[in-house]
Design a protein around this motif. Structure first.
Motif, PDB file in Angstrom:
ATOM      1  N   ALA A 365      -4.508   0.604  -5.658  1.00  0.00           N
ATOM      2  CA  ALA A 365      -5.635  -0.326  -5.640  1.00  0.00           C
ATOM      3  C   ALA A 365      -5.754  -1.002  -4.280  1.00  0.00           C
ATOM      4  O   ALA A 365      -4.760  -1.202  -3.564  1.00  0.00           O
ATOM      5  N   ALA A 366      -6.981  -1.356  -3.925  1.00  0.00           N
ATOM      6  CA  ALA A 366      -7.223  -2.084  -2.682  1.00  0.00           C
ATOM      7  C   ALA A 366      -6.387  -3.356  -2.658  1.00  0.00           C
ATOM      8  O   ALA A 366      -6.279  -4.074  -3.649  1.00  0.00           O
ATOM      9  N   GLY A 367      -5.787  -3.634  -1.488  1.00  0.00           N
ATOM     10  CA  GLY A 367      -5.004  -4.843  -1.324  1.00  0.00           C
ATOM     11  C   GLY A 367      -3.529  -4.688  -1.640  1.00  0.00           C
ATOM     12  O   GLY A 367      -2.758  -5.628  -1.446  1.00  0.00           O
ATOM     13  N   THR A 368      -3.099  -3.510  -2.124  1.00  0.00           N
ATOM     14  CA  THR A 368      -1.682  -3.302  -2.425  1.00  0.00           C
ATOM     15  C   THR A 368      -0.981  -2.686  -1.219  1.00  0.00           C
ATOM     16  O   THR A 368      -1.612  -2.094  -0.342  1.00  0.00           O
ATOM     17  N   ARG A 369       0.327  -2.799  -1.180  1.00  0.00           N
ATOM     18  CA  ARG A 369       1.080  -2.174  -0.095  1.00  0.00           C
ATOM     19  C   ARG A 369       0.942  -0.657  -0.141  1.00  0.00           C
ATOM     20  O   ARG A 369       0.906   0.006   0.897  1.00  0.00           O
ATOM     21  N   GLY A 370       0.887  -0.109  -1.363  1.00  0.00           N
ATOM     22  CA  GLY A 370       0.696   1.329  -1.477  1.00  0.00           C
ATOM     23  C   GLY A 370      -0.591   1.783  -0.834  1.00  0.00           C
ATOM     24  O   GLY A 370      -0.619   2.804  -0.136  1.00  0.00           O
ATOM     25  N   ARG A 371      -1.665   1.026  -1.037  1.00  0.00           N
ATOM     26  CA  ARG A 371      -2.946   1.375  -0.421  1.00  0.00           C
ATOM     27  C   ARG A 371      -2.856   1.255   1.092  1.00  0.00           C
ATOM     28  O   ARG A 371      -3.425   2.078   1.831  1.00  0.00           O
ATOM     29  N   SER A 372      -2.148   0.241   1.593  1.00  0.00           N
ATOM     30  CA  SER A 372      -1.977   0.095   3.045  1.00  0.00           C
ATOM     31  C   SER A 372      -1.267   1.303   3.633  1.00  0.00           C
ATOM     32  O   SER A 372      -1.668   1.836   4.683  1.00  0.00           O
ATOM     33  N   LEU A 373      -0.205   1.768   2.967  1.00  0.00           N
ATOM     34  CA  LEU A 373       0.494   2.965   3.436  1.00  0.00           C
ATOM     35  C   LEU A 373      -0.426   4.173   3.396  1.00  0.00           C
ATOM     36  O   LEU A 373      -0.465   4.979   4.336  1.00  0.00           O
ATOM     37  N   GLN A 374      -1.176   4.295   2.318  1.00  0.00           N
ATOM     38  CA  GLN A 374      -2.095   5.420   2.165  1.00  0.00           C
ATOM     39  C   GLN A 374      -3.156   5.423   3.263  1.00  0.00           C
ATOM     40  O   GLN A 374      -3.581   6.490   3.731  1.00  0.00           O
ATOM     41  N   ASP A 375      -3.563   4.229   3.682  1.00  0.00           N
ATOM     42  CA  ASP A 375      -4.599   4.101   4.713  1.00  0.00           C
ATOM     43  C   ASP A 375      -4.050   4.157   6.130  1.00  0.00           C
ATOM     44  O   ASP A 375      -4.799   3.952   7.101  1.00  0.00           O
ATOM     45  N   GLY A 376      -2.736   4.414   6.278  1.00  0.00           N
ATOM     46  CA  GLY A 376      -2.170   4.624   7.609  1.00  0.00           C
ATOM     47  C   GLY A 376      -1.633   3.396   8.305  1.00  0.00           C
ATOM     48  O   GLY A 376      -1.556   3.365   9.544  1.00  0.00           O
ATOM     49  N   ALA A 377      -1.231   2.376   7.567  1.00  0.00           N
ATOM     50  CA  ALA A 377      -0.703   1.157   8.183  1.00  0.00           C
ATOM     51  C   ALA A 377       0.508   1.475   9.060  1.00  0.00           C
ATOM     52  O   ALA A 377       1.349   2.294   8.706  1.00  0.00           O
ATOM     53  N   LYS A 378       0.584   0.821  10.207  1.00  0.00           N
ATOM     54  CA  LYS A 378       1.709   1.002  11.128  1.00  0.00           C
ATOM     55  C   LYS A 378       2.854   0.049  10.830  1.00  0.00           C
ATOM     56  O   LYS A 378       3.989   0.276  11.251  1.00  0.00           O
ATOM     57  N   THR A 379       2.543  -1.047  10.142  1.00  0.00           N
ATOM     58  CA  THR A 379       3.572  -1.975   9.676  1.00  0.00           C
ATOM     59  C   THR A 379       3.219  -2.383   8.254  1.00  0.00           C
ATOM     60  O   THR A 379       2.060  -2.281   7.829  1.00  0.00           O
ATOM     61  N   LEU A 380       4.228  -2.869   7.537  1.00  0.00           N
ATOM     62  CA  LEU A 380       4.029  -3.310   6.159  1.00  0.00           C
ATOM     63  C   LEU A 380       4.731  -4.651   6.009  1.00  0.00           C
ATOM     64  O   LEU A 380       5.904  -4.787   6.363  1.00  0.00           O
ATOM     65  N   ARG A 381       4.007  -5.622   5.489  1.00  0.00           N
ATOM     66  CA  ARG A 381       4.592  -6.951   5.352  1.00  0.00           C
ATOM     67  C   ARG A 381       5.366  -7.055   4.036  1.00  0.00           C
ATOM     68  O   ARG A 381       4.826  -6.842   2.955  1.00  0.00           O
ATOM     69  N   MET A 382       6.652  -7.371   4.160  1.00  0.00           N
ATOM     70  CA  MET A 382       7.516  -7.538   2.995  1.00  0.00           C
ATOM     71  C   MET A 382       8.516  -8.644   3.262  1.00  0.00           C
ATOM     72  O   MET A 382       9.080  -8.719   4.362  1.00  0.00           O
ATOM     73  N   PHE A 383       8.706  -9.503   2.267  1.00  0.00           N
ATOM     74  CA  PHE A 383       9.678 -10.589   2.355  1.00  0.00           C
ATOM     75  C   PHE A 383       9.454 -11.447   3.601  1.00  0.00           C
ATOM     76  O   PHE A 383      10.396 -11.869   4.270  1.00  0.00           O
ATOM     77  N   GLY A 384       8.181 -11.670   3.911  1.00  0.00           N
ATOM     78  CA  GLY A 384       7.838 -12.554   5.010  1.00  0.00           C
ATOM     79  C   GLY A 384       7.965 -11.958   6.389  1.00  0.00           C
ATOM     80  O   GLY A 384       7.832 -12.682   7.388  1.00  0.00           O
ATOM     81  N   ALA A 385       8.205 -10.647   6.498  1.00  0.00           N
ATOM     82  CA  ALA A 385       8.370 -10.005   7.807  1.00  0.00           C
ATOM     83  C   ALA A 385       7.576  -8.704   7.852  1.00  0.00           C
ATOM     84  O   ALA A 385       7.259  -8.112   6.820  1.00  0.00           O
ATOM     85  N   GLU A 386       7.255  -8.243   9.075  1.00  0.00           N
ATOM     86  CA  GLU A 386       6.559  -6.979   9.289  1.00  0.00           C
ATOM     87  C   GLU A 386       7.579  -5.863   9.492  1.00  0.00           C
ATOM     88  O   GLU A 386       8.437  -5.945  10.363  1.00  0.00           O
ATOM     89  N   VAL A 387       7.486  -4.839   8.666  1.00  0.00           N
ATOM     90  CA  VAL A 387       8.409  -3.701   8.736  1.00  0.00           C
ATOM     91  C   VAL A 387       7.670  -2.520   9.364  1.00  0.00           C
ATOM     92  O   VAL A 387       6.596  -2.132   8.881  1.00  0.00           O
ATOM     93  N   PRO A 388       8.196  -1.929  10.441  1.00  0.00           N
ATOM     94  CA  PRO A 388       7.508  -0.793  11.060  1.00  0.00           C
ATOM     95  C   PRO A 388       7.506   0.431  10.147  1.00  0.00           C
ATOM     96  O   PRO A 388       8.494   0.705   9.457  1.00  0.00           O
ATOM     97  N   VAL A 389       6.395   1.156  10.152  1.00  0.00           N
ATOM     98  CA  VAL A 389       6.257   2.357   9.329  1.00  0.00           C
ATOM     99  C   VAL A 389       6.368   3.567  10.240  1.00  0.00           C
ATOM    100  O   VAL A 389       5.430   3.926  10.951  1.00  0.00           O
ATOM    101  N   ARG A 390       7.532   4.195  10.246  1.00  0.00           N
ATOM    102  CA  ARG A 390       7.733   5.440  10.996  1.00  0.00           C
ATOM    103  C   ARG A 390       7.907   6.630  10.052  1.00  0.00           C
ATOM    104  O   ARG A 390       7.954   7.778  10.497  1.00  0.00           O
ATOM    105  N   ALA A 391       8.016   6.341   8.777  1.00  0.00           N
ATOM    106  CA  ALA A 391       8.173   7.396   7.772  1.00  0.00           C
ATOM    107  C   ALA A 391       6.870   8.166   7.611  1.00  0.00           C
ATOM    108  O   ALA A 391       5.785   7.686   7.938  1.00  0.00           O
ATOM    109  N   ARG A 392       6.977   9.391   7.089  1.00  0.00           N
ATOM    110  CA  ARG A 392       5.793  10.138   6.694  1.00  0.00           C
ATOM    111  C   ARG A 392       5.296   9.595   5.361  1.00  0.00           C
ATOM    112  O   ARG A 392       6.095   9.225   4.498  1.00  0.00           O
ATOM    113  N   VAL A 393       3.995   9.561   5.198  1.00  0.00           N
ATOM    114  CA  VAL A 393       3.399   9.106   3.942  1.00  0.00           C
ATOM    115  C   VAL A 393       2.561  10.240   3.381  1.00  0.00           C
ATOM    116  O   VAL A 393       1.664  10.764   4.052  1.00  0.00           O
ATOM    117  N   GLU A 394       2.867  10.641   2.165  1.00  0.00           N
ATOM    118  CA  GLU A 394       2.143  11.723   1.494  1.00  0.00           C
ATOM    119  C   GLU A 394       1.572  11.182   0.184  1.00  0.00           C
ATOM    120  O   GLU A 394       2.117  10.247  -0.405  1.00  0.00           O
TER     121      GLU A 394
END
Length: 459
Positions: A365-394
């Protein structure tokens, strides 16, 4: 006089809640929590558009939190009547509602400890005690047998094939118009669960439109075999945010059968979710909801829903030890849209590693972390910090438990006469509009897209 008011899942895929008033009786169809975008999540904290004490009954289509997660809130605000559901749904809610409460209490505690909430103190939306009160009001109902819910209002459940216990709701309000609510429709020719059962007739149809603008692709097993093999060859971890109900079980079923066919390497598989562990046991218990193939495997004593090297993690200590594992390994954990739960810790730990693959296996769903990963986010906010996304997302769309446009049209073909009006719910605007056009083109039925908060006089 009968009216219906759309109080959630209108213009969005979350917060399913529809209030039917038939003469003096008030029946709530579903009681879901809003998830995803912040504006939607904030709606969970508002006072409802109705007085919970005025309700005569709540009728649940299935156990997913976006259809049931507000039950503890309604009960806390004074509702003391029956909450009707199928037997399997009742068993699943015994796992899911306390788990939802635990996650909210845990998130509030974490926000207070690390001071990243604007609210001082941060509070959970509801507590485990609220969840237990709601569970105490559940009333189990059988498929295919009409049962009274409020005065002359009766309901009949039929198999929807979406998840274990999922049902379509056939509601007859005495002399008023005959209403059918699809809940979430399942798919045809899938493992574990039977096809969605047809409904013969309705005056008013409330129809989900989650995938109303697309077809699920073929070749799901080929795609999964490729992703598992490629990740194993890199020596990486395959992280699978998976819904506790159905997606985890179907994913395990596919891994098991791909292993047996020699199409993927036999890897260690960890299901890191106490709730998913319990739900998998519940799946094996409810033969009335399973298809013939699954029932046969259980009857033959086969180790169903269990790959060769599968382990179920229950304790926090077991979960933490997974951080020390080197690939190749498969970790399946909740939640399915990465909105909470143990999957967040695995993502935080492994997203920076380019050998990791994150596999999304359900609607995001729009606004979820899963949707952010699906849309190509370079970082993901978790536990108050930005985590870099270097993993592959399928993403594998073919594992969805929701009917696509063609499957929805196929189910509609089971009606012996057209509904007077069909209202599309549980879909984002583009999906709902596309499904409306497809229904009009195929069947020439009157179709409207439900509007949030709209109240309709049904006569």
């Amino acid at each position: 006089m009968t009216t219906i008011q759309f109080l959630g899942a209108a213009g969005t895929v979350t917060g399913s809640m529809h209030l039917v008033t038939a003469d003096s009786r008030r029946v709530l169809l579903d009681c879901g929590l809003f998830q995803g975008l912040k504006d939607l999540r904030l709606r969970n904290w508002r006072e409802p558009a109705f007085d919970p004490k005025s309700l005569d009954a709540v009728v649940i289509s299935h156990a997913h939190i976006d259809h049931t997660g507000a039950l503890p809130l309604v009960v806390r605000r004074g509702y003391r009547g029956p909450i009707y559901c199928t037997a399997a749904t009742a068993d699943l809610l015994g796992v899911l509602l306390p788990d939802a409460a635990h996650l909210q209490e845990e998130e509030a505690d974490r926000a207070n400890r690390y001071s990243y909430s604007k609210h001082k103190p941060a509070l959970p939306l509801y507590t485990a005690e609220d969840a237990q009160r709601a569970l105490g009001q559940l009333e189990r109902a059988e498929y295919h047998r009409p049962f009274p819910v409020a005065g002359e209002v009766t309901v009949t459940y039929r198999l929807a094939g979406h998840i274990l216990g999922a049902a379509t709701v056939d509601l007859k309000p005495g002399a008023g118009p005959h209403i059918v609510f699809s809940g979430d429709l399942g798919r045809y020719n899938r493992p574990i669960l039977p096809d969605p059962e047809p409904v013969p007739e309705a005056d008013i149809l409330l129809l989900e439109s989650t995938y109303g603008d697309r077809q699920h692709p073929a070749g799901t097993e080929d795609e999964l075999a490729r992703i598992v093999t490629e990740t194993a060859n890199r020596g990486g971890a395959l992280l699978v945010p998976a819904f506790v109900v159905d997606r985890t079980q179907e994913f395990l079923w596919m891994l098991q059968h791909l292993e047996q066919a020699g199409r993927i390497p036999v890897l260690p598989v960890y299901v890191d979710s106490p709730s998913a562990t319990l739900v998998t046991e519940i799946y094996r218990k409810h033969g009335e909801d399973l298809d013939g193939e699954m029932r046969s495997e259980i009857a033959d004593g086969q180790a169903t829903l269990h790959s060769k090297r599968c382990q179920f993690c229950r304790s926090v200590e077991e979960s933490k030890r997974l951080n020390d594992l080197r690939g190749p390994v498969i970790i399946i954990s909740a939640s399915g849209m990465a909105t909470g739960g143990r999957i967040l810790h695995h993502l935080q730990h492994r997203l920076p590693d380019p050998r990791t693959t994150v596999l999304l296996v359900g609607f995001q769903a729009a606004g979820t972390r899963g949707r952010s990963l699906q849309d190509g986010a370079k970082t993901l906010r978790m536990f108050g910090a930005e985590v870099p996304v270097r993993a592959r997302v399928e993403t594998i769309h073919g594992l969805s438990a929701h009917a696509d446009q063609a499957e929805t049209l196929r189910w509609l073909g089971g009606f012996t006469r057209p509904p007077r009006t069909t209202y599309l719910v549980h879909g984002e605007p583009d999906s709902a509009r596309a499904l409306a056009q497809a229904i009009t083109a195929r069947y020439h039925w009157p179709v409207l897209v439900a509007q949030d908060g709209e109240q309709v006089d049904l006569g």
